[in-house]
Motif scaffolding. Structure first.
Motif, mmCIF file in Angstrom:
data_model
loop_
_atom_site.group_PDB
_atom_site.id
_atom_site.type_symbol
_atom_site.label_atom_id
_atom_site.label_comp_id
_atom_site.label_asym_id
_atom_site.label_seq_id
_atom_site.Cartn_x
_atom_site.Cartn_y
_atom_site.Cartn_z
ATOM 1 N N ASP A 184 -4.341 -26.533 10.192
ATOM 2 C CA ASP A 184 -5.381 -26.195 11.359
ATOM 3 C C ASP A 184 -5.495 -24.625 11.392
ATOM 4 O O ASP A 184 -6.646 -24.382 12.067
ATOM 5 C CB ASP A 184 -4.349 -26.690 12.432
ATOM 6 N N MET A 185 -4.536 -23.948 11.332
ATOM 7 C CA MET A 185 -4.704 -22.557 11.453
ATOM 8 C C MET A 185 -5.238 -21.812 10.384
ATOM 9 O O MET A 185 -6.184 -20.823 10.703
ATOM 10 C CB MET A 185 -3.249 -21.912 11.756
ATOM 11 N N GLY A 187 -7.357 -23.470 7.726
ATOM 12 C CA GLY A 187 -8.416 -24.026 7.489
ATOM 13 C C GLY A 187 -8.063 -25.029 6.162
ATOM 14 O O GLY A 187 -6.853 -24.839 5.619
ATOM 15 N N LEU A 188 -9.170 -25.461 5.876
ATOM 16 C CA LEU A 188 -9.057 -26.500 4.605
ATOM 17 C C LEU A 188 -9.113 -25.897 3.068
ATOM 18 O O LEU A 188 -9.144 -26.462 2.393
ATOM 19 C CB LEU A 188 -9.939 -27.768 4.663
ATOM 20 N N ASP A 189 -9.623 -24.730 3.230
ATOM 21 C CA ASP A 189 -9.602 -23.983 2.099
ATOM 22 C C ASP A 189 -8.779 -22.499 2.108
ATOM 23 O O ASP A 189 -9.219 -21.369 1.826
ATOM 24 C CB ASP A 189 -11.250 -23.393 1.815
ATOM 25 N N PRO A 190 -7.567 -22.829 2.506
ATOM 26 C CA PRO A 190 -6.832 -21.699 2.853
ATOM 27 C C PRO A 190 -6.375 -20.589 1.839
ATOM 28 O O PRO A 190 -6.064 -19.525 2.264
ATOM 29 C CB PRO A 190 -5.461 -22.306 3.395
ATOM 30 N N GLU A 191 -6.453 -20.717 0.338
ATOM 31 C CA GLU A 191 -6.239 -20.027 -0.453
ATOM 32 C C GLU A 191 -7.232 -19.027 -0.858
ATOM 33 O O GLU A 191 -7.583 -18.490 -1.714
ATOM 34 C CB GLU A 191 -5.435 -20.513 -1.667
ATOM 35 N N VAL A 192 -8.623 -19.202 -0.329
ATOM 36 C CA VAL A 192 -9.906 -18.784 -0.343
ATOM 37 C C VAL A 192 -10.389 -17.759 0.759
ATOM 38 O O VAL A 192 -10.690 -16.756 0.822
ATOM 39 C CB VAL A 192 -11.049 -19.574 -0.812
ATOM 40 N N LYS A 193 -10.445 -18.682 1.766
ATOM 41 C CA LYS A 193 -11.108 -18.036 3.131
ATOM 42 C C LYS A 193 -10.244 -18.694 4.293
ATOM 43 O O LYS A 193 -10.226 -19.783 4.333
ATOM 44 C CB LYS A 193 -12.465 -18.607 3.170
ATOM 45 N N ILE A 194 -9.865 -17.943 5.074
ATOM 46 C CA ILE A 194 -9.174 -18.327 6.429
ATOM 47 C C ILE A 194 -10.200 -18.549 7.304
ATOM 48 O O ILE A 194 -11.159 -17.981 7.821
ATOM 49 C CB ILE A 194 -8.172 -17.140 7.155
ATOM 50 N N SER A 195 -10.070 -19.982 7.705
ATOM 51 C CA SER A 195 -11.232 -20.685 8.533
ATOM 52 C C SER A 195 -10.755 -21.485 9.665
ATOM 53 O O SER A 195 -11.611 -22.130 10.192
ATOM 54 C CB SER A 195 -12.293 -21.463 7.619
ATOM 55 N N GLY A 196 -9.553 -21.564 9.867
ATOM 56 C CA GLY A 196 -9.037 -22.471 11.004
ATOM 57 C C GLY A 196 -8.934 -21.417 12.333
ATOM 58 O O GLY A 196 -9.771 -20.727 12.441
ATOM 59 N N THR A 197 -7.900 -21.931 13.248
ATOM 60 C CA THR A 197 -7.941 -21.329 14.426
ATOM 61 C C THR A 197 -7.341 -19.740 14.411
ATOM 62 O O THR A 197 -7.668 -19.227 15.511
ATOM 63 C CB THR A 197 -6.876 -21.983 15.339
ATOM 64 N N LEU A 198 -7.084 -19.601 13.276
ATOM 65 C CA LEU A 198 -6.657 -17.876 13.172
ATOM 66 C C LEU A 198 -7.954 -17.108 13.000
ATOM 67 O O LEU A 198 -7.778 -15.995 13.112
ATOM 68 C CB LEU A 198 -5.768 -17.975 11.755
ATOM 69 N N LYS A 199 -9.192 -17.836 12.620
ATOM 70 C CA LYS A 199 -10.245 -16.969 12.114
ATOM 71 C C LYS A 199 -10.827 -15.891 13.278
ATOM 72 O O LYS A 199 -11.124 -14.850 13.003
ATOM 73 C CB LYS A 199 -11.388 -17.942 11.787
ATOM 74 N N ASN A 200 -10.423 -16.535 14.548
ATOM 75 C CA ASN A 200 -10.945 -15.433 15.787
ATOM 76 C C ASN A 200 -10.020 -14.889 16.382
ATOM 77 O O ASN A 200 -10.256 -14.353 17.356
ATOM 78 C CB ASN A 200 -11.665 -16.344 16.871
ATOM 79 N N VAL A 201 -8.730 -14.767 15.723
ATOM 80 C CA VAL A 201 -7.541 -14.040 16.348
ATOM 81 C C VAL A 201 -7.843 -12.796 15.789
ATOM 82 O O VAL A 201 -7.142 -12.670 14.622
ATOM 83 C CB VAL A 201 -6.142 -14.670 16.174
ATOM 84 N N VAL A 202 -8.469 -11.932 16.173
ATOM 85 C CA VAL A 202 -8.792 -10.365 15.685
ATOM 86 C C VAL A 202 -8.257 -9.274 16.660
ATOM 87 O O VAL A 202 -8.627 -9.482 17.807
ATOM 88 C CB VAL A 202 -10.170 -10.428 15.303
ATOM 89 N N ILE A 203 -7.681 -8.315 16.210
ATOM 90 C CA ILE A 203 -7.448 -7.390 17.040
ATOM 91 C C ILE A 203 -7.862 -5.997 16.469
ATOM 92 O O ILE A 203 -8.235 -5.842 15.461
ATOM 93 C CB ILE A 203 -5.565 -7.181 17.080
ATOM 94 N N ASP A 204 -7.994 -4.968 17.534
ATOM 95 C CA ASP A 204 -8.453 -3.642 17.068
ATOM 96 C C ASP A 204 -7.828 -2.687 18.047
ATOM 97 O O ASP A 204 -7.048 -2.986 19.052
ATOM 98 C CB ASP A 204 -9.903 -3.305 17.102
ATOM 99 N N GLU A 205 -7.856 -1.256 17.728
ATOM 100 C CA GLU A 205 -7.328 -0.463 18.531
ATOM 101 C C GLU A 205 -7.549 -0.350 20.062
ATOM 102 O O GLU A 205 -6.873 -0.010 20.852
ATOM 103 C CB GLU A 205 -7.550 1.221 17.941
#
Length: 334
Positions: free
Chosen positions: A243-244, A246-264
Motif C-alpha cells: 500500500d505504501m 506500491g506494486l513495483d516497490p523495488e523500482v519506483k515508490i508509487s503508493g501512499t508514500l509517493k506524496n509524502v514529501v518534505i522540504d526546508e
C-alpha cells in the motif's frame, strides 16, 4: 529495503505440539514483551508494551509493515536515566488491527501515535523512528510539534523522496556488485512481472546481498535480536508495504508514500531537538539520506552522528557508541 520474514512456526502441524509448547514455556519472554496493552483506535485497536518509568520513548517500526519485536531490549540503557521504552504496533502491523477499509499510510500512524500519547496521559513523547519509521515520526513532529520532546532518527527515512533514494541505492548495489543476480532479476521483469510478484520477491531476498546492504560486520547479525517472538501475530504485513510503496516497490515508490514529501520551508519554526544517527556503511538508509534531512533543519536544532563501523543496525554493531550517543543527547537536552 523491506525484509519479508515469511518464516512461521507451524505448531498446529507438529506431531508433538504439547511438548514443544512446554519447552517454550520453560523460558518465557520477560515482561513486558508479548504482555502489552491494546488501545481502541480508528480502525480497531493498536498495541504497545511499556518498559521502565519516566518520559516515554516511542519506537516506530520500519518496513513499512514490520512489528516492534526487533527493538526488544535495544534501548534498555535509557531506563536508568528516567525514560520508559514503548514498543509500539501501529495500525496494520504486529498485534494491531491488520485489515482496514482503506490503504495504509503514514497519516494513519500519525493519529495512532496521538492516540497512544493520550492513553499514556503525557504532555510530550520522545519519538525514535528506525528506517521507514522515521517518516511517521517526522510527520507527527510536523503535525503536533508541541507534543514531541525529542526526535531521534535511527538510520531513518524522512519522506517518500528518501524512500526512493533507498530503492535506488539497493538497485545500484545489486547491479554493481552482484551482476549475475541483477541479470536474474531483470529477466523476471522482462516477463512483465512487477517487483511485488512472488517470483521476483523470492529472487530478490538474498543473504549475501542482505549482509552487504545491512551490515559493516555480518558476524554481528546474530546479536541483533535480544529476544525473539514465537507468536505469529508479531509477523510482518506485506499489505502495508505494498500500500505504501506500491506494486513495483523495488523500482519506483508509487503508493501512499509517493506524496509524502518534505522540504526546508516546512521546518522554518521547527525547534524540536533532533538526533540523526546513521551507519556510515548503510546501503538502505544511506549517509546521503541522513545528511539531506539534517540540512533541512534550522541551524542548532539537529545533531548528526555517523557511526563509522555500522550498517543499518547501529545498536547491534556499535552498541557502546550507540548507547553513549543517545544517552548524552537525551540527558543533556532536558
Amino acid at each position: 529495503m523491506f525484509k519479508a520474514f515469511l518464516i512461521t512456526l507451524s505448531l498446529l502441524l507438529c506431531l508433538n505440539c504439547s511438548a514443544l509448547l512446554a519447552k517454550t514455556n520453560e523460558n518465557p519472554l520477560p515482561k513486558p514483551y508479548g504482555q502489552g496493552t491494546y488501545i481502541k483506535s480508528k480502525f480497531g485497536q493498536i498495541y504497545f508494551e511499556a518498559d521502565g518509568e519516566g518520559t516515554p520513548v516511542v519506537m516506530l517500526n520500519g518496513g513499512p509493515g514490520a512489528a516492534r519485536t526487533i527493538f526488544w531490549g535495544a534501548l534498555d540503557f535509557l531506563k536508568p536515566h528516567g525514560f520508559q521504552i514503548i514498543y509500539f504496533d501501529e495500525t496494520g502491523v504486529g498485534r494491531a488491527t491488520r485489515k482496514i477499509p482503506e490503504k495504509f499510510s503514514p497519516t494513519i500512524t500519525v493519529e495512532d501515535i496521538e492516540t497512544l500519547r493520550k492513553h499514556l496521559n503525557v504532555p510530550k513523547l520522545v519519538l525514535a523512528g528506525h528506517s521507514y519509521g522515521g517518516i511517521p515520526a517526522v510527520q507527527y513532529a510536523l503535525t503536533y510539534p508541541d507534543r514531541v520532546e525529542n526526535l531521534i532518527m535511527l538510520s531513518a527515512s524522512a519522506d517518500g523522496v528518501s524512500q526512493q533514494m533507498n530503492v535506488d541505492a539497493a538497485k545500484y548495489l545489486r547491479k554493481t556488485f552482484f551482476p549475475q543476480k541483477w541479470e536474474q532479476l531483470e529477466s523476471i521483469r522482462a516477463k512483465g512481472l512487477l517487483t511485488s510478484s512472488p517470483e521476483y520477491m523470492k529472487a530478490f531476498y538474498n543473504r549475501e546481498i542482505g549482509n552487504m546492504s545491512d551490515w559493516y560486520d555480518p558476524s554481528k547479525r546474530s546479536g541483533l535480536r535480544k529476544y525473539r517472538s514465537r507468536d505469529k501475530r508479531d509477523g510482518s504485513n506485506l499489505n502495508v508495504y505494498f500500500d505504501m510503496a506500491g506494486l513495483d516497490p523495488e523500482v519506483k515508490i508509487s503508493g501512499t508514500l509517493k506524496n509524502v514529501v518534505i522540504d526546508e520551508t516546512m521546518f522554518k519554526n521547527f525547534n524540536i531537538p533532533t538526533l540523526i544517527i546513521n551507519g556510515r556503511k548503510d546501503w538502505k538508509t544511506t549517509p546521503e539520506m541522513a545528511y539531506r534531512f539534517y540540512k533541512m533543519l534550522p541551524k542548532g536544532t539537529a545533531t548528526l552522528k555517523f557511526l563509522e563501523h555500522t550498517g543499518h543496525w547501529t545498536w547491534a554493531e556499535q552498541p557502546e557508541e550507540f548507547a553513549e550517543t543517545l544517552t548524552q543527547f537525551l540527558t543533556t537536552k532536558r
